[in-house]
Scaffold this motif. Structure first.
Motif, PDB file in Angstrom:
ATOM      1  N   THR A 436       0.814  -1.211   0.000  1.00 57.91           N
ATOM      2  CA  THR A 436       0.000   0.000   0.000  1.00 57.91           C
ATOM      3  C   THR A 436       0.845   1.257   0.000  1.00 57.91           C
ATOM      4  N   PHE A 437       2.162   1.085   0.163  1.00 55.84           N
ATOM      5  CA  PHE A 437       3.055   2.233   0.133  1.00 55.84           C
ATOM      6  C   PHE A 437       3.502   2.487  -1.313  1.00 55.84           C
ATOM      7  N   ASN A 456      -2.032 -11.243  -5.634  1.00 55.52           N
ATOM      8  CA  ASN A 456      -3.021 -10.397  -6.310  1.00 55.52           C
ATOM      9  C   ASN A 456      -3.077  -9.007  -5.689  1.00 55.52           C
ATOM     10  N   ALA A 457      -2.890  -8.933  -4.369  1.00 54.34           N
ATOM     11  CA  ALA A 457      -2.865  -7.626  -3.704  1.00 54.34           C
ATOM     12  C   ALA A 457      -1.701  -6.792  -4.207  1.00 54.34           C
ATOM     13  N   ALA A 458      -0.575  -7.434  -4.438  1.00 53.19           N
ATOM     14  CA  ALA A 458       0.579  -6.724  -4.980  1.00 53.19           C
ATOM     15  C   ALA A 458       0.289  -6.244  -6.394  1.00 53.19           C
ATOM     16  N   SER A 459      -0.321  -7.114  -7.193  1.00 56.09           N
ATOM     17  CA  SER A 459      -0.644  -6.743  -8.575  1.00 56.09           C
ATOM     18  C   SER A 459      -1.647  -5.600  -8.623  1.00 56.09           C
ATOM     19  N   ASP A 460      -2.640  -5.641  -7.736  1.00 59.39           N
ATOM     20  CA  ASP A 460      -3.646  -4.575  -7.700  1.00 59.39           C
ATOM     21  C   ASP A 460      -3.028  -3.232  -7.355  1.00 59.39           C
ATOM     22  N   PHE A 488       9.556  -7.385  -5.744  1.00 57.82           N
ATOM     23  CA  PHE A 488       8.391  -6.704  -6.306  1.00 57.82           C
ATOM     24  C   PHE A 488       8.848  -5.373  -6.895  1.00 57.82           C
ATOM     25  N   GLN A 489       8.456  -5.141  -8.150  1.00 58.46           N
ATOM     26  CA  GLN A 489       8.847  -3.927  -8.858  1.00 58.46           C
ATOM     27  C   GLN A 489       7.597  -3.128  -9.205  1.00 58.46           C
ATOM     28  N   LYS A 490       7.613  -1.840  -8.874  1.00 57.40           N
ATOM     29  CA  LYS A 490       6.482  -0.989  -9.191  1.00 57.40           C
ATOM     30  C   LYS A 490       6.453  -0.719 -10.685  1.00 57.40           C
ATOM     31  N   SER A 491       5.299  -0.920 -11.298  1.00 58.90           N
ATOM     32  CA  SER A 491       5.180  -0.652 -12.725  1.00 58.90           C
ATOM     33  C   SER A 491       5.390   0.819 -13.013  1.00 58.90           C
ATOM     34  N   ALA A 492       5.977   1.111 -14.145  1.00 60.19           N
ATOM     35  CA  ALA A 492       6.322   2.505 -14.467  1.00 60.19           C
ATOM     36  C   ALA A 492       5.107   3.398 -14.553  1.00 60.19           C
ATOM     37  N   ASN A 493       3.990   2.877 -15.078  1.00 63.49           N
ATOM     38  CA  ASN A 493       2.809   3.714 -15.259  1.00 63.49           C
ATOM     39  C   ASN A 493       2.008   3.950 -13.994  1.00 63.49           C
TER      40      ASN A 493
END
Length: 496
Positions: A436-437, A456-460, A488-493
């Motif tokens: 959530t951060f 799934n929570a990470a993907s969401d 876990f990598q944050k998506s660029a968008n």
């Protein structure tokens, strides 16, 4: 020469004069066999130090070693240990650098010094049996196998307590001024290494009072020794008192050992306590028959004070734990183990059947302990290999945040293995909170595999994931710690 003739040399004081017979030539060889035996024991532990796997308490030692002296004193003053071991580890760190073997050396070196005392002072003053008993038990008991390489203060405490006890023997036998100096320095070093070692050597100071009825001139030396102890330890005593209050308020342990636990700590394998009890009875029965004043003989006082120190330290820990809260762990007795083994060896060397009893004790201990040592060595190699393989694939970026469900990883080991990274402990039941951060990169060190709901929570929340490895990593206190390690990598968008 048959086996019994060879074993009978255990009963004869060693002679270093020129050999004049076959028996004397054989005895001349025995010191060298002792040195070789001790060297082999030391080498068995030396090969264990070249690993890079630690557990939480060791990580705490490593963290303090890398601080400056002032910071270290502040941290350990707020903790529950005096500073001498950490000063020693800092010295090794600054001399040899930040390597796993350096921190293991902080325990191995004091263990080596115990072996040196066994092969020199103990061998010359008490003979072969005590030297072999101390060397064997200080090397191959379950606790010795652990603490001789663990980056903690117990091995250093054992060396100082043994050195003080040997100096006490000389003092009780009209020792020189140098013996008093060694006693003072060694006992104060023990007190500055571990608080329960302080209690242990306090009993040695009581033994000095036995000199007064026999030698009035010793009063001055006793007074100076007592005053020196108070003056030198007083600065840290002022730290100890508030530390004790804090520990009494929030100490983590809830288990109180039993007296049987304390006795069992010294005697491993457990059957060795039977030989100790037999040697004790035989020795003191013979002394009582030979002299009406045996109870006041220097050797009697020295032996009994060694055992009283072990029993008294245990009693203090148990009483405090029952009266205040559990503040005593049996491992705190480790600094006294070499003293108990010296008493054991001394008793054996003076009784009937010494040859048979000593041979059974040493050979039986080797048979029981060497397989345990080998299993420990194999386990350490396995854990170190797994840790090395994990570190090769765990490559957090500078901005990565590390999370774990394991207390020890978060407490100290993240700072050792991944210095400079932000990290935190999370509840295993609430893993999703870390997604959530807005951290651009997250690494999870989980003690269970993540469920589909957690992934799934990470993907969401915009994170893609990679299961980097599932492996033993670092080491728990006496048990393997298996982790599922994710990146876990944050998506660029979705990045802010």
């Amino acid at each position: 020469m048959n086996l019994f003739a060879f074993l009978s040399f255990w009963e004869v004081p060693m002679s270093f004069s020129a050999p004049t017979s076959r028996a004397q030539r054989s005895r001349r060889i025995l010191p060298w066999l002792l040195y070789l035996y001790a060297l082999v024991l030391f080498a068995m532990h030396f090969v264990r130090i070249f690993d890079n796997s630690f557990w939480g308490d060791e990580g705490f030692s490593i963290g303090l070693a890398q601080m400056n002296v002032f910071e270290m004193l502040q941290v350990t003053a707020a903790d529950n240990h005096p500073p001498l071991y950490y000063l020693f580890t800092q010295l090794l760190y600054h001399l040899l650098g930040n390597h796993g073997y350096v921190y293991h050396l902080s325990a191995l070196i004091p263990y080596g010094l115990v072996l040196i005392l066994a092969c020199t002072v103990i061998f010359r003053q008490f003979g072969l049996i005590p030297a072999v008993v101390v060397s064997t038990f200080a090397s191959l008991t379950d606790t010795a196998i652990m603490f001789n390489v663990e980056a903690r203060m117990y091995s250093l405490g054992a060396f100082f307590v043994l050195a003080a006890y040997l100096a006490l023997h000389n003092i009780l036998h009209s020792g020189k001024t140098s013996d008093w100096v060694i006693f003072s320095v060694a006992s104060l070093c023990a007190a500055y290494t571990h608080y329960y070692a302080l209690i242990s050597v306090a009993f040695f100071y009581l033994a000095l009072l036995s000199l007064l009825p026999q030698d009035k001139s010793s009063f001055k030396k006793i007074l100076i020794t007592y005053c020196a102890a108070v003056v030198v330890y007083l600065p840290w005593l002022l730290v100890l008192l508030p530390t004790f209050k804090r520990a009494a308020a929030d100490w983590w342990s809830t288990f109180i050992p039993s007296p049987i636990n304390c006795i069992g700590f010294f005697f491993n394998p457990s059957w060795t306590v039977l030989i100790f009890g037999l040697a004790f009875l035989l020795y003191f029965t013979a002394q009582a028959k030979s002299s009406s004043k045996w109870l006041f003989a220097p050797d009697t006082i020295w032996l009994l004070i060694g055992l009283l120190s072990a029993a008294g330290t245990s009693a203090v820990g148990l009483i405090v734990s029952h009266a205040v809260r559990p503040l005593f762990l049996v491992r705190y007795l480790y600094p006294l183990t070499a003293v108990v083994y010296l008493v054991f060896g001394f008793l054996l060397s003076k009784v009937r059947w010494r040859t048979i009893l000593s041979s059974i004790l040493i050979l039986g201990t080797l048979v029981c302990s060497l397989p345990d040592f080998y299993q420990t060595y194999q386990r350490e190699k396995r854990i170190d290999l797994a840790t090395t393989q994990c570190l090769e694939v765990i490559t957090p970026s500078q901005d990565a945040v590390l999370y774990t469900t394991n207390y020890f990883l978060d407490w100290t080991l993240f700072d050792y293995y991944f210095p400079g990274h932000v990290h935190a402990q999370i509840e295993s039941s609430n893993t999703s909170q870390c997604f959530t951060f807005s951290d651009p990169e997250i690494w999870l060190f989980m003690e269970h595999a993540l469920s589909d709901a957690e992934l799934n929570a990470a993907s969401d929340n915009g994170y893609s994931h990679t299961n980097v490895c599932n492996s033993t990593f670092a080491e728990g206190p006496g048990e393997d710690s298996f982790y599922y390690i994710y990146k876990f990598q944050k998506s660029a968008n979705t990045a802010p």
